[in-house]
Motif scaffolding. Structure first.
Motif, PDB file in Angstrom:
ATOM      1  N   HIS A  72       6.708 -15.581   8.172  1.00 36.63           N
ATOM      2  CA  HIS A  72       5.576 -16.198   8.897  1.00 36.63           C
ATOM      3  C   HIS A  72       3.945 -15.966   7.990  1.00 36.63           C
ATOM      4  O   HIS A  72       3.446 -17.045   7.838  1.00 36.63           O
ATOM      5  CB  HIS A  72       5.210 -15.363  10.335  1.00 36.63           C
ATOM      6  CG  HIS A  72       3.839 -16.188  10.944  1.00 36.63           C
ATOM      7  ND1 HIS A  72       2.627 -15.390  10.712  1.00 36.63           N
ATOM      8  CD2 HIS A  72       3.700 -17.319  11.938  1.00 36.63           C
ATOM      9  CE1 HIS A  72       1.715 -16.190  11.474  1.00 36.63           C
ATOM     10  NE2 HIS A  72       2.249 -17.065  12.125  1.00 36.63           N
ATOM     11  N   ALA A  73       3.953 -14.826   7.265  1.00 39.99           N
ATOM     12  CA  ALA A  73       2.974 -14.627   6.553  1.00 39.99           C
ATOM     13  C   ALA A  73       3.005 -15.525   5.150  1.00 39.99           C
ATOM     14  O   ALA A  73       1.704 -15.988   4.572  1.00 39.99           O
ATOM     15  CB  ALA A  73       2.714 -13.137   6.048  1.00 39.99           C
ATOM     16  N   ALA A  74       4.174 -15.560   4.656  1.00 39.32           N
ATOM     17  CA  ALA A  74       4.199 -16.452   3.520  1.00 39.32           C
ATOM     18  C   ALA A  74       3.949 -17.976   3.847  1.00 39.32           C
ATOM     19  O   ALA A  74       3.297 -18.566   2.726  1.00 39.32           O
ATOM     20  CB  ALA A  74       5.558 -16.477   2.807  1.00 39.32           C
ATOM     21  N   GLU A  75       4.185 -18.494   4.949  1.00 40.10           N
ATOM     22  CA  GLU A  75       4.002 -19.717   5.280  1.00 40.10           C
ATOM     23  C   GLU A  75       2.397 -19.825   5.189  1.00 40.10           C
ATOM     24  O   GLU A  75       1.864 -20.939   4.915  1.00 40.10           O
ATOM     25  CB  GLU A  75       4.523 -20.226   6.543  1.00 40.10           C
ATOM     26  CG  GLU A  75       4.363 -21.632   6.889  1.00 40.10           C
ATOM     27  CD  GLU A  75       5.123 -21.820   8.207  1.00 40.10           C
ATOM     28  OE1 GLU A  75       5.309 -23.168   8.590  1.00 40.10           O
ATOM     29  OE2 GLU A  75       5.566 -21.169   9.155  1.00 40.10           O
ATOM     30  N   GLN A  76       1.833 -18.922   6.074  1.00 42.20           N
ATOM     31  CA  GLN A  76       0.343 -19.041   6.086  1.00 42.20           C
ATOM     32  C   GLN A  76      -0.268 -19.117   4.515  1.00 42.20           C
ATOM     33  O   GLN A  76      -1.317 -19.631   4.426  1.00 42.20           O
ATOM     34  CB  GLN A  76      -0.091 -17.946   7.007  1.00 42.20           C
ATOM     35  CG  GLN A  76       0.255 -18.045   8.484  1.00 42.20           C
ATOM     36  CD  GLN A  76      -0.615 -18.838   9.268  1.00 42.20           C
ATOM     37  OE1 GLN A  76      -1.717 -19.056   9.020  1.00 42.20           O
ATOM     38  NE2 GLN A  76       0.312 -19.404  10.192  1.00 42.20           N
ATOM     39  N   ALA A  77       0.256 -18.018   3.958  1.00 42.47           N
ATOM     40  CA  ALA A  77      -0.528 -17.929   2.602  1.00 42.47           C
ATOM     41  C   ALA A  77      -0.235 -19.204   1.702  1.00 42.47           C
ATOM     42  O   ALA A  77      -1.191 -19.663   1.037  1.00 42.47           O
ATOM     43  CB  ALA A  77       0.245 -16.823   1.822  1.00 42.47           C
ATOM     44  N   LEU A  78       1.027 -19.763   1.749  1.00 43.22           N
ATOM     45  CA  LEU A  78       1.078 -21.255   0.766  1.00 43.22           C
ATOM     46  C   LEU A  78       0.241 -22.315   1.349  1.00 43.22           C
ATOM     47  O   LEU A  78      -0.248 -23.064   0.631  1.00 43.22           O
ATOM     48  CB  LEU A  78       2.361 -21.372   0.849  1.00 43.22           C
ATOM     49  CG  LEU A  78       3.522 -20.568   0.047  1.00 43.22           C
ATOM     50  CD1 LEU A  78       5.017 -20.798   0.251  1.00 43.22           C
ATOM     51  CD2 LEU A  78       3.106 -20.723  -1.444  1.00 43.22           C
ATOM     52  N   ARG A  79       0.270 -22.436   2.562  1.00 45.77           N
ATOM     53  CA  ARG A  79      -0.642 -23.290   3.253  1.00 45.77           C
ATOM     54  C   ARG A  79      -2.184 -23.233   2.842  1.00 45.77           C
ATOM     55  O   ARG A  79      -2.885 -24.187   2.668  1.00 45.77           O
ATOM     56  CB  ARG A  79      -0.342 -23.143   4.992  1.00 45.77           C
ATOM     57  CG  ARG A  79      -1.279 -24.354   5.428  1.00 45.77           C
ATOM     58  CD  ARG A  79      -1.009 -24.304   6.979  1.00 45.77           C
ATOM     59  NE  ARG A  79       0.453 -24.358   7.395  1.00 45.77           N
ATOM     60  CZ  ARG A  79       0.889 -23.868   8.541  1.00 45.77           C
ATOM     61  NH1 ARG A  79      -0.036 -23.362   9.530  1.00 45.77           N
ATOM     62  NH2 ARG A  79       2.158 -23.900   8.715  1.00 45.77           N
ATOM     63  N   ASP A  80      -2.473 -22.015   2.865  1.00 47.11           N
ATOM     64  CA  ASP A  80      -3.825 -21.617   2.622  1.00 47.11           C
ATOM     65  C   ASP A  80      -4.440 -21.834   1.127  1.00 47.11           C
ATOM     66  O   ASP A  80      -5.190 -22.226   0.712  1.00 47.11           O
ATOM     67  CB  ASP A  80      -4.281 -20.143   2.867  1.00 47.11           C
ATOM     68  CG  ASP A  80      -5.581 -19.579   2.651  1.00 47.11           C
ATOM     69  OD1 ASP A  80      -6.387 -20.280   2.854  1.00 47.11           O
ATOM     70  OD2 ASP A  80      -5.842 -18.480   1.913  1.00 47.11           O
ATOM     71  N   SER A  81      -3.153 -21.758   0.278  1.00 46.82           N
ATOM     72  CA  SER A  81      -3.396 -21.923  -1.226  1.00 46.82           C
ATOM     73  C   SER A  81      -3.438 -23.272  -1.614  1.00 46.82           C
ATOM     74  O   SER A  81      -3.985 -23.721  -2.547  1.00 46.82           O
ATOM     75  CB  SER A  81      -2.372 -21.116  -1.922  1.00 46.82           C
ATOM     76  OG  SER A  81      -1.127 -21.882  -1.807  1.00 46.82           O
ATOM     77  N   ALA A 217       2.815  -8.080   8.450  1.00 47.76           N
ATOM     78  CA  ALA A 217       3.104  -8.470   6.974  1.00 47.76           C
ATOM     79  C   ALA A 217       1.643  -9.204   6.335  1.00 47.76           C
ATOM     80  O   ALA A 217       1.064  -9.730   7.409  1.00 47.76           O
ATOM     81  CB  ALA A 217       4.209  -9.485   7.017  1.00 47.76           C
ATOM     82  N   GLY A 218       1.745  -8.879   5.399  1.00 48.63           N
ATOM     83  CA  GLY A 218       0.389  -9.594   4.257  1.00 48.63           C
ATOM     84  C   GLY A 218       1.107 -10.155   3.147  1.00 48.63           C
ATOM     85  O   GLY A 218       1.875  -9.518   2.599  1.00 48.63           O
ATOM     86  N   ILE A 219       0.830 -11.380   2.901  1.00 54.53           N
ATOM     87  CA  ILE A 219       1.257 -12.223   1.617  1.00 54.53           C
ATOM     88  C   ILE A 219       0.080 -12.727   1.058  1.00 54.53           C
ATOM     89  O   ILE A 219      -0.800 -13.356   1.724  1.00 54.53           O
ATOM     90  CB  ILE A 219       2.349 -13.007   2.146  1.00 54.53           C
ATOM     91  CG1 ILE A 219       3.525 -12.416   2.930  1.00 54.53           C
ATOM     92  CG2 ILE A 219       2.945 -13.569   0.822  1.00 54.53           C
ATOM     93  CD1 ILE A 219       4.541 -11.719   2.269  1.00 54.53           C
ATOM     94  N   LEU A 220       0.062 -12.547  -0.361  1.00 49.45           N
ATOM     95  CA  LEU A 220      -0.980 -13.106  -1.012  1.00 49.45           C
ATOM     96  C   LEU A 220      -0.274 -14.091  -2.174  1.00 49.45           C
ATOM     97  O   LEU A 220       1.103 -13.770  -2.716  1.00 49.45           O
ATOM     98  CB  LEU A 220      -1.622 -12.195  -2.296  1.00 49.45           C
ATOM     99  CG  LEU A 220      -2.335 -11.030  -1.406  1.00 49.45           C
ATOM    100  CD1 LEU A 220      -3.019  -9.626  -2.418  1.00 49.45           C
ATOM    101  CD2 LEU A 220      -3.671 -11.465  -0.823  1.00 49.45           C
ATOM    102  N   VAL A 221      -0.951 -15.225  -2.317  1.00 53.54           N
ATOM    103  CA  VAL A 221      -0.439 -16.068  -3.543  1.00 53.54           C
ATOM    104  C   VAL A 221      -1.210 -15.517  -4.845  1.00 53.54           C
ATOM    105  O   VAL A 221      -2.611 -15.812  -4.813  1.00 53.54           O
ATOM    106  CB  VAL A 221      -0.688 -17.384  -3.334  1.00 53.54           C
ATOM    107  CG1 VAL A 221      -0.220 -18.331  -4.327  1.00 53.54           C
ATOM    108  CG2 VAL A 221       0.029 -18.060  -1.884  1.00 53.54           C
TER     109      VAL A 221
END
Length: 401
Positions: A72-81, A217-221
Motif C-alpha cells: 500500500h505504501a509503495a503504491e502511494q510512493a510511486l503515484r506521488d513520484s 509502512a513508510g516508503i520513499l522513492v
C-alpha cells in the motif's frame, strides 16, 4: 568514483492515523493520533492500546500482512513520484526494505495450522525476503532486492543503504523504507520486558511509563538528481547522508550516555558535509521508555553542544505508535512533511519535561519555523543506531551537475 546527488521524489504512508502522505501531513497539523484501544492481544495487566491500521478495500490473498502494509505504501510512493505512469525505468529500479518482525503473522498461522494445504500456502511468505520480493514483483522492478532487519532501525538502515546504491551510480531509482505489522509475538515480547505503557506514550515527560506499539509502512522513492530533473519530477528533499554505529553495551538497554547514537549522528553529519550549526531540527526516536529518552538527549548535547539549547526536537510515536522496523521511514516522512510546510509537529502528551530531557522539545500546538536541514535518529535493541540528514533542495541546486 564519482558520486551522484540523491533526492526524494515520492513518499508513501500506511499508518494508524493516515493512509497517504497528504493524510499524515493533515494529521500532524491537527495533532490527531491513530492510537486506540485494542483487545486483540489483551490479558490482565497488559497494555490495551495500539496503532492499528485499517486498509479498507485492500486485499491480497496469500500475502502476509506486513507485505500488504508495504505494498500500500509503495503504491502511494510511486503515484506521488509520478513514476507509476511512466515507462523505461523499472528494469534497473531496486527495492530496499526494513522490518523487525517480518511476516510474523504468517509464522504464527503456520505454527497453529493443522492443514497441510494451508501450511504449504503460508510457507512461501515465511522468509523475511518475501517483503521486498512481493513489492518488486507487484511493480515489476528488476534491480536489487533486499530486506534489511536490525530491530527498530531496520527501515533507517534500508534508506541509508539505498542512498548509497543511487549515490554510487548502481541504479537511478530505489524504493526504500520499511514495514511491520502488529503481532502477538511483538505484543507479548514487549509486555514481558515491561516496556509498554498501559495508557499513552509520553516521550521525554517526567511521567512516561513506556511505549505504545503500532503497525505500518513508510516508503520513499529515491532518485538520482539528474534523472529526476530530466523528467520534471517534483522533489520533496535531498537526502544528504547517513551514519550508523553500535553501543556495544546491552541487549535491550541503550548506553546511558548515548555512545552509539552520538557516533551515528557525527558520522551522518560528516557523510552529508553538514555542520551542527546547519541543522535546524532533529526528529528523535523518543519511545517514552525510562532509559531511551535521557540517553538520546545526552547524545544530542554531546554532538550539538551549546547549539542544543535552541535546537528543536520532537518524537512522532504518539501519533501512530512505535512501528518497530517501519519507525525510521514513517518518522522521516513525517519530518519531511513538516519541513515542506514550515512546521514542526509537537510531541503529544509531553507536558512536564524530565530534567534529564531538558532540551528544546516541541510541545503544545507545534511550531511554525522554516526548516532547511533536518536530522532523524533511530535506535534499536542490540545497540544499533542510525541518523539520517535531509535538506530542502535549494533552487540553485536544481541544476544538474
Amino acid at each position: 568514483m564519482s558520486t551522484h546527488r540523491v533526492v526524494i521524489t515520492g513518499m508513501g504512508v500506511t499508518a494508524a492515523n493516515a493512509l497517504s502522505s497528504g493524510e499524515l501531513a493533515q494529521a500532524l497539523v491537527e495533532r490527531r493520533s491513530g492510537i486506540r484501544r485494542t483487545d486483540r492481544f489483551g490479558g490482565e495487566g497488559r497494555a490495551r492500546t495500539a496503532g492499528e491500521v485499517d486498509l479498507p478495500g485492500f486485499s491480497d490473498e496469500g500475502v502476509d500482512r506486513v507485505s500488504q502494509l508495504a505494498l500500500h505504501a509503495a503504491e502511494q510512493a510511486l503515484r506521488d513520484s509520478g513514476l507509476a505512469s511512466r515507462t523505461g525505468w523499472r528494469e534497473e529500479a531496486g527495492v530496499m526494505l526494513g522490518t523487525s518482525r517480518g511476516p510474523a503473522l504468517s509464522l504464527e498461522s503456520f505454527l497453529r495450522s493443522g492443514s497441510e494445504q494451508a501450511r504449504r500456502t503460508l510457507f512461501g511468505e515465511l522468509a523475511f525476503s518475501s517483503i521486498a520480493r512481493n513489492v518488486a514483483a507487484r511493480f515489476d522492478l528488476g534491480g536489487i532486492q533486499s530486506t534489511v532487519t536490525m530491530a527498530c532501525v531496520s527501515s533507517s538502515l534500508a534508506i541509508g543503504r539505498a542512498l548509497d546504491e543511487v549515490r554510487q551510480g548502481r541504479t537511478p531509482v530505489m524504493l526504500a523504507g520499511g514495514a511491520d505489522a502488529l503481532t502477538a509475538l511483538s505484543f507479548s515480547g514487549f509486555s514481558v520486558l515491561r516496556a509498554m505503557s498501559p495508557t499513552v506514550c509520553r516521550p521525554f515527560d517526567r511521567r512516561r511509563d513506556g511505549m505504545v506499539l503500532g503497525e505500518g509502512a513508510g516508503i520513499l522513492v529515491l532518485e538520482e538528481l539528474h534523472h529526476a530533473l530530466q523528467r520534471g519530477a517534483r522533489i520533496h528533499a535531498e537526502l544528504c547522508g547517513w551514519g550508523t554505529a553500535g553501543d556495544a553495551h546491552h541487549p535491550t538497554s541503550p548506553h546511558p550516555e548515548g555512545r552509539g547514537l552520538r557516533q551515528a549522528m557525527t558520522l551522518a553529519l560528516r557523510h552529508s558535509g553538514m555542520t551542527v550549526d546547519q541543522v535546524d531540527f532533529v526528529n528523535l526516536h523518543g519511545t517514552g521508555t525510562l532509559a531511551n529518552d535521557p540517553a538520546e538527549c545526552q547524545a544530542l548535547r554531546e554532538v550539538f553542544g551549546a547549539r542544543t539549547a535552541s535546537l528543536p526536537v520532537n518524537s512522532l510515536k504518539p501519533y501512530f505508535g512505535h512501528t518497530l522496523g517501519a519507525a525510521g521511514a514513517l518518522e522521516l516522512i513525517g519530518s519531511l512533511l513538516g519541513m515542506a510546510r514550515d512546521f514542526i509537529p509537537p510531541t503529544l502528551h509531553c507536558e512536564e519535561l524530565d530534567p534529564r530531557c531538558d532540551v528544546d522539545v516541541v510541545r503544545g500546538e507545534g511550531r511554525s519555523q522554516r526548516i532547511d536541514v533536518l536530522m532523524s535518529t533511530k535506535s534499536a535493541f542490540g545497540g544499533a543506531n542510525v541518523a539520517i540528514v535531509a535538506r530542502r533542495l535549494p533552487e540553485a541546486g536544481r541544476e544538474a551537475r
